[in-house]
Design a protein around this motif. Structure first.
Motif, short mmCIF file in Angstrom:
data_model
loop_
_atom_site.label_atom_id
_atom_site.label_comp_id
_atom_site.label_asym_id
_atom_site.label_seq_id
_atom_site.Cartn_x
_atom_site.Cartn_y
_atom_site.Cartn_z
N TYR A 304 0.84 -1.19 0.00
CA TYR A 304 0.00 0.00 0.00
C TYR A 304 0.88 1.25 0.00
CZ TYR A 304 -3.42 -3.30 2.02
OH TYR A 304 -4.24 -4.36 2.26
N ALA A 305 0.29 2.33 -0.48
CA ALA A 305 0.96 3.61 -0.23
C ALA A 305 0.86 3.86 1.27
CB ALA A 305 0.25 4.72 -1.00
N PRO A 306 1.96 4.24 1.94
CA PRO A 306 1.92 4.33 3.40
C PRO A 306 1.16 5.57 3.90
CG PRO A 306 4.08 4.95 2.58
CD PRO A 306 3.30 4.46 1.39
N GLY A 307 1.09 6.61 3.06
CA GLY A 307 0.42 7.83 3.52
C GLY A 307 1.26 8.57 4.53
N SER A 308 0.60 9.35 5.36
CA SER A 308 1.30 10.30 6.23
C SER A 308 2.32 9.70 7.20
CB SER A 308 0.28 11.11 7.01
OG SER A 308 -0.59 11.74 6.09
N PRO A 309 2.16 8.47 7.69
CA PRO A 309 3.22 7.96 8.57
C PRO A 309 4.60 8.03 7.93
CG PRO A 309 1.33 6.51 8.67
CD PRO A 309 1.04 7.53 7.60
N PHE A 310 4.62 8.07 6.61
CA PHE A 310 5.88 8.13 5.90
C PHE A 310 6.57 9.48 6.11
CE2 PHE A 310 8.47 8.13 1.94
CZ PHE A 310 9.15 6.94 2.17
N LYS A 311 5.77 10.49 6.51
CA LYS A 311 6.32 11.83 6.70
C LYS A 311 7.41 11.84 7.76
CE LYS A 311 2.12 14.30 5.28
NZ LYS A 311 0.81 14.75 5.79
N VAL A 312 7.26 11.00 8.79
CA VAL A 312 8.26 11.03 9.86
C VAL A 312 9.61 10.56 9.32
CG1 VAL A 312 6.58 10.74 11.70
CG2 VAL A 312 7.65 8.72 10.73
N ILE A 313 9.58 9.67 8.35
CA ILE A 313 10.84 9.22 7.74
C ILE A 313 11.48 10.39 6.99
CG2 ILE A 313 11.86 7.65 6.05
CD1 ILE A 313 10.99 6.29 8.60
N ASN A 314 10.65 11.13 6.25
CA ASN A 314 11.18 12.28 5.53
C ASN A 314 11.76 13.30 6.50
OD1 ASN A 314 10.83 11.50 2.89
ND2 ASN A 314 8.66 12.09 2.89
N ALA A 315 11.11 13.46 7.64
CA ALA A 315 11.62 14.39 8.65
C ALA A 315 12.99 13.94 9.14
CB ALA A 315 10.63 14.47 9.82
N LEU A 316 13.11 12.64 9.39
CA LEU A 316 14.39 12.11 9.88
C LEU A 316 15.49 12.26 8.85
CD1 LEU A 316 13.02 8.90 11.63
CD2 LEU A 316 14.25 10.78 12.76
N VAL A 317 15.15 11.97 7.58
CA VAL A 317 16.15 12.09 6.52
C VAL A 317 16.61 13.53 6.39
CG1 VAL A 317 16.58 11.80 4.04
CG2 VAL A 317 15.22 10.08 5.28
N ALA A 318 15.65 14.45 6.49
CA ALA A 318 15.97 15.87 6.36
C ALA A 318 16.90 16.32 7.48
CB ALA A 318 14.70 16.70 6.37
N LEU A 319 16.64 15.84 8.70
CA LEU A 319 17.50 16.21 9.82
C LEU A 319 18.90 15.65 9.63
CD1 LEU A 319 15.02 15.69 12.81
CD2 LEU A 319 15.93 17.87 11.96
N GLN A 320 18.97 14.38 9.20
CA GLN A 320 20.26 13.73 9.01
C GLN A 320 21.07 14.44 7.93
OE1 GLN A 320 21.64 11.21 10.73
NE2 GLN A 320 23.50 11.28 9.45
N GLU A 321 20.39 14.86 6.87
CA GLU A 321 21.08 15.55 5.78
C GLU A 321 21.36 17.00 6.10
OE1 GLU A 321 22.31 14.40 2.70
OE2 GLU A 321 22.10 12.51 3.82
N GLY A 322 20.81 17.47 7.23
CA GLY A 322 21.05 18.84 7.67
C GLY A 322 20.38 19.90 6.82
N VAL A 323 19.32 19.58 6.14
CA VAL A 323 18.66 20.56 5.28
C VAL A 323 17.58 21.33 6.03
CG1 VAL A 323 19.16 19.31 3.16
CG2 VAL A 323 17.04 18.81 4.42
N VAL A 324 17.32 20.94 7.28
CA VAL A 324 16.29 21.61 8.05
C VAL A 324 16.63 21.47 9.52
CG1 VAL A 324 14.77 19.61 8.24
CG2 VAL A 324 13.77 21.91 8.18
N THR A 325 16.21 22.43 10.34
CA THR A 325 16.35 22.27 11.78
C THR A 325 14.97 22.06 12.35
OG1 THR A 325 16.11 24.61 12.25
CG2 THR A 325 18.35 23.79 11.81
N PRO A 326 14.87 21.47 13.52
CA PRO A 326 13.55 21.22 14.10
C PRO A 326 12.79 22.51 14.33
CG PRO A 326 15.23 19.95 15.25
CD PRO A 326 15.96 20.85 14.31
#
Lengths: 648, 425
Positions: A304-326
Motif C-alpha cells: 500500500y501507499a503508506p500515507g502520512s506515517p511516511f512523513k516522519v521518515i522524511n523528517a528524519l532524513v531531512a534532519l540527518q542531511e542537515g537541510v532543516v532544523t527542528p
C-alpha cells in the motif's frame, strides 16, 4: 562336419547364455535389484507426532488430535448395501459408489480411503455400525487441533503433499502431511520430526509377508519439535476480534527484540475449517473467494501507499542531511504550490509551523518543502533521490525484511534510476513530490510499517521481525534475528521527531484515542486510493492508517494498523492501535467506548461500493458502518451473489 | 552280450545328472509357493513331492539298468505304439489343466504321457534308422521317419501343448548325424529368418532383400564358368526360388496375423521388442529377469530373495525354476547350471560318437538333441532371449512326469553305452 554341428551349436548357445546371465546379474544387477525392491518391499511408515505450537506465554495454540479415515479393501466387501452405508457415512450414494469404484480400480487388495479425516465426534457412532460392513475399517491418523479459531493465515495449515513436493523432496511419500502455509510451512522440518518406518516383504498380491532383514533396516520415528512463537495469544485474539468486518492488517512488534506480538490479516478464517471432512470444500471456498480475498495475507503481501506515517521518515532524513532544523518554520496556505497542475492540498491548521506541529498536524505543505530540500540538496535530483532512497531503505522499507514467514512482498522505494528510466525528459524534485507525503510511487507492506515504527521507537535501529521464539524450549540464537540493524539516521535526530509523534497523540490528529497513563507516540495516515470500475479509474474512500509505539521513553510495543477504506487515520486505525497498546501494557481496557465503536461498526458497506455497479460517494463524513441486522443481511446477500459459483 | 562282460556305466554323466537333480530340488524348495516352510519331506508341498519323485526315479534307474539291454531295441516299436496310444487316449480320458488336456489323473498325482513319448520316439527313430536297408537318401524312408517323429508331435499340438511338440524338432540333430543333408537346416533357417523379419520389418523391404540376394547369388554363380563339372545355373530355378521365398513370407505373415491366437502372437511380439507390456503377457519374463538380476554375483539369502519368496514369477517352481536359481544363488548358480548342461551335452555327444552300433548312436543323438532343445528354449525364455514357451528345464523343474521322462531318456542311453563293447547287432 556331421559330428560337429550339435557340438558347436551347444557351445554357441552356452556362451550366449553365460554372457546373458553375466549381463543380467553383474551389469544390470543394480537396476534390477532396485526393481525387485520396488516390487517386493513395502515400507510402512510410523509417523511421529507433529510438534505443538505455543504462544510467547506458553499458551497452547496448535496441538494434535486423532482423526479417523474410513478405509475399504474392495476384495473383501462382498455386496455392499450402498443405501445403508451412505446413510451411515453421511455421504451421497452416487458419491459413495464412485469412491468404491475408484478404490477397486486402484487396487482390489490394498486399502483405499473412502471418507477421510473424521473427527472423534463423527467417528463415535460409526465405530459399532461399521462392523456390519465387511472390508471396511477405520484407520487412525494424527491431525492438527487448533486451540484458536482465528489466525489461520499466520499459523498456516497442513495438507497432503502433492506430486511436486514428492518429486522435489525425498522425504515425502504419497499421503504424507506437510505444512502448506504460515508457520506450518516455515518450520515444517522442525515440526514434522522424522518419520520412522518398518520394511516388510510383500508378495505379488501386495500382502505383507515378513519383516525385511529381520527389521534391521527399520527406523524408529523421531518426534516433532515443539515451537514457541513470539505471538501473544491474547493480544492476537483481541486484534482479530477488533478486525472483524474490516479489511486490512495489524502488526505489533516488540522493539527491543523484533518479536512479532501480533500479526493479523483481515478477513481471516478459522484454521479448523481446513481440517475434517469438509476441508476440501472449505479450502475451495477460501481460495475462490475473489471478493474478500481471505487467502491474501494483507500484512505481508499487501503493498500500500503508506500515507502520512511516511512523513516522519522524511523528517528524519531531512534532519540527518542537515537541510532543516527542528525549529525552522514553514508556512501552509491550505496547501503547497509546487508548480504542478494544482497545488498539493492540506487541511486547516495554524501556520507557519515547525517540525513538531508539522508532524502533529500532518501538514502536507511542511513536508513537501522539506522533501524538496532533501532532493534538491544535490545538483542532480537523481543523486538527491538516491541519497533519500538509501536513508529510507535503511528502515527496512523496499525490502523483503527477512522475517520467518513464507510469503511477502518487497514494496517499493524509488531511487534516481527509477524516475530517470520512467521520464523521458529531465525531471526535478516536484515531479516526485507525492513521496513527501507517502503517496505516489512509494509502496510498503504493513509489516514494514511496523518495523519502521520499531526502528523509530529504538531511536535508530531495529531487530529483524521474527515469529520464532523458542525451539523445543530453547530460545533461538540466530544471528539474523539477534543482531541490531542500524538505520542511517543518527540517534540524536530522533528526539524532535519522537516529540512530534507524541504531540500527534496529545494534541494532534490522534488526540481522541488517548489512553490515561500511557504516553503514546504515533502518526495517523489517510491514504488516497483508486480502483478501476469497468475500466474507469475511480477514487475509493481513503485507507485509515496508524503507526504508534509506547511508552514513549521505554517502548514495549510498536504497532502498525492498516484499514482499507476506513477513511481518516484516527477513525479506525488509531483506535485499534491504542486499544492494542492498552491491552498489551495494562492487560485491561479502559477505553471501552473505542472498543464499542469498533465492535459495532462494519466497513462492508465500503467494500461493496466498487462491486455494486451503482454510483457511490466516497469519503462520507459520517460513518455509515453501524451494524444493524437488516443492513448485515442485505450486505451478505449482495456479497454472496457476487461470488463466483462454487457449487460442486 | 558276451558272458562275463561287466557293464561300464558312464560316471561323468551320472554325476552331472545327480548334481542337476540336487540343485533342482533346492531351487524347487526355495521357489515353493508356500508362506511358511515345512520339513522338506512334507509330501503336501512341492518340495516333498519332488523328493518323492526323485526316490521313484532312483527305483526307475535301478530297473532300467537291470533290464537286459537287448530289450529296448527289440521292443522299441511296441513302446512307441503304447506311447502313441497313451497320447491319443488323452482325448478321451485326459484331464484339462490350464486349457490343455495333457494329463491323466492318477489319484493325488497326474501323469503326463508327452514326457514319456520323447524317449519312446527316440527309441523308434533309432530302431528304424538302424535297419540295414534304410537310408535317409531314400525319399520313402525319409517320409516314414518324418512320420514317426511328426505323429506324437501332432497329437501333442492338438492337446494343445505346442511348446512340448516343438521339442520333436530335436530329432533333426540325430537325422543330420545320420546323413541328412544340411540343406534342410539351411532351408529351415531361411524360413525362420524370413518369418521373424516379416514381423519386424516392412514386407516390401524383405521382398527387395530377397530379390537382391538371389540376383547376387545368380550373378556370382555365373562367374564360375571354368568349373566345368558343375551344372550351369539356370535362370528359371532362381526365379522359382525367389517366388517361393516371397510367397512364403506373405503366407507366414498372414498366418501369424490372422490364424495364430493372440497369446502366441503376443509372446513373440514381446521378445521381438514390438510390444512393451511388463504388466500383462510380458510380466513373466520381466519378473523373471528381475529375479535373476536381484541375485547378483552370489545370490540372496532366502529372506531377501523377494522375487522368489513373494511369488512374483509365475510358474517359478516349474518352467521358471532357472530364475529361482538366479536369485538364490546368483551368477555362481546360473553359470554352474549352464556349464553343467553344456558338460552333459558334450558328454552325451562323446558317448554317442563312441557307440559301435547305429541304434545306440541315433538314440544318443536323439537324447542329446532333446536335452539341448529343452535347455535352449527354457533358459532362453527365462533370461528373456526367447518367447515364452511352456516347457520344463530337465532334471530341475518341479514335476514327476518330467523328471521321470528325462531320467528314463538319460539312463536308457547310459545303459546302452555301458554295454557298447559287447552290444552288437
Amino acid at each position: 562336419m556331421k559330428k560337429l554341428l550339435l557340438l558347436s551349436i551347444v557351445t554357441l548357445v552356452g556362451i550366449t547364455f553365460l554372457g546373458r546371465v553375466i549381463y543380467l546379474q553383474v551389469i544390470l544387477s543394480d537396476t534390477l535389484q532396485m526393481e525387485a525392491e520396488n516390487n517386493a518391499i513395502t515400507t510402512i511408515y510410523d509417523y511421529p507426532e507433529r510438534g505443538f505450537i505455543y504462544d510467547r506465554n506458553g499458551k497452547l495454540m496448535v496441538a494434535n488430535q486423532v482423526a479417523y479415515d474410513v478405509m475399504v479393501i474392495p476384495r473383501e466387501t462382498g455386496d455392499v448395501d450402498i443405501n445403508k452405508l451412505a446413510e451411515l457415512l453421511k455421504i451421497h450414494e452416487s458419491r459413495l459408489e464412485k469412491k468404491l469404484k475408484d478404490a477397486r480400480t486402484w487396487s482390489a487388495v490394498q486399502a483405499s480411503v473412502v471418507v477421510p479425516q473424521l473427527t472423534q465426534i463423527e467417528y463415535a457412532p460409526l465405530q459399532e455400525q461399521l462392523r456390519k460392513f465387511p472390508g471396511f475399517y477405520i484407520q487412525r491418523r494424527s491431525l492438527r487441533k487448533y486451540m484458536v479459531d482465528h489466525s489461520a493465515s499466520v499459523l498456516g495449515y497442513i495438507r497432503e503433499v502433492n506430486q511436486n513436493s514428492i518429486k522435489n523432496d525425498d522425504y515425502y511419500v504419497q499421503g504424507d502431511l506437510a505444512g502448506k502455509s504460515g508457520i506450518e510451512l516455515q518450520y515444517e522440518e522442525e515440526l514434522r520430526g522424522v518419520k520412522g518406518y518398518k520394511k516388510y516383504t510383500r508378495d505379488h498380491y501386495g500382502r505383507a509377508i515378513e519383516s525385511y532383514k529381520n527389521g534391521s533396516s527399520d527406523k524408529a520415528p523421531i518426534a516433532g519439535t515443539d515451537l514457541t512463537i513470539t505471538l501473544d495469544k491474547e493480544l492476537q485474539e483481541y486484534a482479530e476480534k477488533l478486525m472483524i468486518n474490516k479489511r486490512g492488517g495489524v502488526v505489533a512488534i516488540e522493539p527491543q527484540t523484533g518479536e512479532i506480538l501480533t500479526l493479523v490479516t483481515a478477513p481471516n478464517y478459522d484454521p479448523s475449517l481446513l481440517m475434517g471432512r469438509d476441508r476440501s470444500k472449505n479450502i475451495n471456498a477460501i481460495l475462490r473467494d475473489t471478493v474478500r480475498l481471505p487467502d491474501v495475507n494483507r500484512v505481508l503481501q499487501g503493498q500500500y501507499a503508506p500515507g502520512s506515517p511516511f512523513k516522519v521518515i522524511n523528517a528524519l532524513v531531512a534532519l540527518q542531511e542537515g537541510v532543516v532544523t527542528p525549529q525552522e518554520h514553514f508556512s501552509c496556505n491550505n496547501g503547497y504550490n509546487y508548480g504542478g497542475k494544482k497545488p498539493l492540498g492540506c487541511h486547516s491548521h495554524a501556520s507557519p509551523l515547525a517540525m513538531n506541529r508539522g508532524i502533529a498536524e500532518s501538514c502536507n505543505a511542511y513536508f513537501a518543502q522539506v522533501y524538496r530540500r532533501i532532493i534538491e540538496n544535490e545538483k542532480d535530483p537523481a543523486k538527491g533521490m538516491d541519497i533519500w532512497h538509501d536513508h529510507v531503505t535503511s528502515f527496512g522499507l523496499g525490502d523483503f525484511l527477512g522475517y520467518d514467514l513464507p510469503v511477502g512482498q518487497p514494496g517499493r522505494i524509488p531511487d534516481g534510476d527509477y524516475y530517470t528510466s520512467r521520464y523521458r525528459y529531465k525531471w526535478y524534485a516536484p515531479a516526485t513530490i507525492s513521496n513527501a507525503i507517502g503517496q505516489g510511487e512509494v509502496a510498503v507492506t504493513p509489516i514494514q510499517l511496523a518495523n519502521m515504527t520499531a526502528a523509530i521507537a529504538n531511536r535508530g535501529y531495529f531487530y529483524r521481525p521474527h515469529i520464532i521464539k523458542e525451539i523445543n524450549g530453547t530460545p533461538i540464537d540466530i544471528l539474523k534475528y539477534t543482531e541490531k540493524n542500524y538505520t542511517t539516521i543518527e540517534a540524536k535526530h530522533f528526539k524532535p521527531v519522537v516529540e512530534g509523534m507524541n504531540e500527534v497523540y496529545r494534541s494532534g490528529t490522534a488526540k481522541y484515542v488517548q489512553i490515561p497513563g500511557i504516553e503514546i507516540c504515533g502518526k495517523t495516515g489517510t491514504v488516497e486510493n483508486f480502483t478501476k470500475v469497468n475500466g474507469e479509474r475511480k477514487q475509493l474512500t481513503d485507507h485509515s492508517v496508524f503507526i504508534a509505539f509506547a511508552p514513549k521513553d521505554d517502548p514495549k510495543i510498536a504497532v502498525a494498523v492498516f484499514i482499507e477504506n476506513g477513511y481518516w487515520g484516527s477513525r479506525y486505525a488509531a483506535k485499534i492501535a491504542s486499544l492494542l497498546i492498552e491491552k498489551h501494557l495494562k492487560g485491561a481496557i479502559t477505553r471501552t467506548d473505542l472498543e464499542n465503536y469498533l465492535l459495532t461498526h462494519s466497513l462492508e458497506y465500503e467494500y461493496v461500493k466498487k462491486l455494486s455497479k451503482a454510483p457511490f460517494k466516497v469519503n462520507e463524513a459520517i460513518d455509515q458502518g453501524l451494524i444493524t441486522l437488516e443492513k448485515e443481511k442485505k450486505l451478505r446477500k449482495l456479497v454472496d451473489s457476487l461470488q463466483p459459483n462454487t457449487l460442486y | 552280450m558276451g558272458i562275463g562282460d561287466k557293464p561300464k556305466y558312464d560316471l561323468a554323466s551320472i554325476l552331472i545328472y545327480t548334481a542337476l537333480v540336487f540343485i533342482g530340488l533346492i531351487s524347487v524348495y526355495s521357489a515353493a509357493p508356500v508362506i511358511e516352510y515345512t520339513s522338506i519331506t512334507d509330501i503336501n508341498e512341492v518340495y516333498g513331492k519332488q523328493l518323492l519323485f526323485i526316490g521313484v526315479c532312483a527305483i526307475l534307474i535301478i530297473v532300467i539298468l537291470a533290464i537286459e539291454v537287448k530289450f529296448y531295441e527289440r521292443f522299441a516299436g511296441l513302446i512307441y505304439v503304447i506311447s502313441i496310444l497313451s497320447l491319443a487316449g488323452l482325448f478321451v480320458f485326459g484331464k484339462e489343466v490350464n486349457g490343455a488336456t495333457s494329463w491323466y489323473p492318477l489319484g493325488p498325482f497326474t501323469f503326463q504321457p508327452s514326457e514319456f513319448a520323447k524317449f519312446a520316439t527316440a527309441l523308434a527313430v533309432a530302431k528304424f534308422l538302424s535297419q540295414l536297408n534304410v537310408s535317409l537318401k531314400n525319399v520313402r524312408d525319409f517320409m516314414i521317419i518324418s512320420g514317426i517323429i511328426a505323429l506324437p508331435a501332432l497329437l501333442i499340438t492338438l492337446q494343445p501343448d505346442p511348446g512340448s511338440a516343438l521339442i520333436y524338432t530335436a530329432f533333426f540333430f540325430a537325422l543330420q548325424r545320420e546323413g541328412l543333408s544340411l540343406w534342410y537346416l539351411t532351408l529351415g533357417l531361411i524360413a525362420l529368418v524370413l518369418f521373424f523379419s516379416a514381423l519386424v520389418i516392412n514386407i516390401g523391404w524383405i521382398i527387395l532383400a530377397i530379390l537382391v540376394s538371389i540376383t547376387g547369388i545368380y550373378l556370382l554363380s555365373r562367374k564360375r564358368k571354368h568349373k566345368k563339372h558343375l551344372a550351369k545355373p539356370r535362370v528359371y530355378l532362381f526365379v522359382i526360388a525367389a517366388l517361393t521365398c516371397i510367397a512364403y513370407t506373405f503366407s507366414t505373415s498372414y498366418i501369424f496375423n490372422n490364424l495364430l491366437e493372440d497369446r502366441h502372437r503376443n509372446r513373440i511380439n514381446i521378445v521381438l521388442g514390438k510390444v512393451q507390456d511388463d504388466a500383462g503377457i510380458g510380466y513373466n519374463i520381466n519378473q523373471s529377469m528381475i529375479a535373476i538380476g536381484n541375485g547378483g554375483w552370489t545370490g540372496k539369502p532366502l529372506q531377501e530373495a523377494t522375487q522368489t519368496r513373494g511369488g512374483y514369477v509365475p510358474e517359478q517352481h516349474t518352467d521358471f525354476i532357472f530364475s529361482a536359481i538366479g536369485e538364490v544363488s546368483g551368477l555362481v548358480g546360473t553359470s554352474t547350471t549352464i556349464i553343467l548342461f553344456m558338460l552333459l551335452l558334450y558328454r552325451l555327444i562323446i558317448m554317442a560318437e563312441r557307440q559301435r552300433n547305429q541304434f545306440a548312436r541315433v538314440y544318443g543323438y536323439g537324447v542329446a538333441g532333446i536335452f539341448f532343445l529343452h535347455f535352449f528354449v527354457n533358459i532362453g525364455m527365462v533370461i528373456g532371449l526367447l518367447p515364452t514357451v511352456g516347457i520344463p528345464l530337465p532334471f530341475m523343474s518341479y514335476g514327476g512326469s518330467g523328471l521321470m521322462g528325462f531320467t528314463i531318456l538319460l539312463f536308457l542311453f547310459i545303459k546302452l553305452d555301458a554295454h557298447r563293447m559287447s552290444y552288437d547287432h
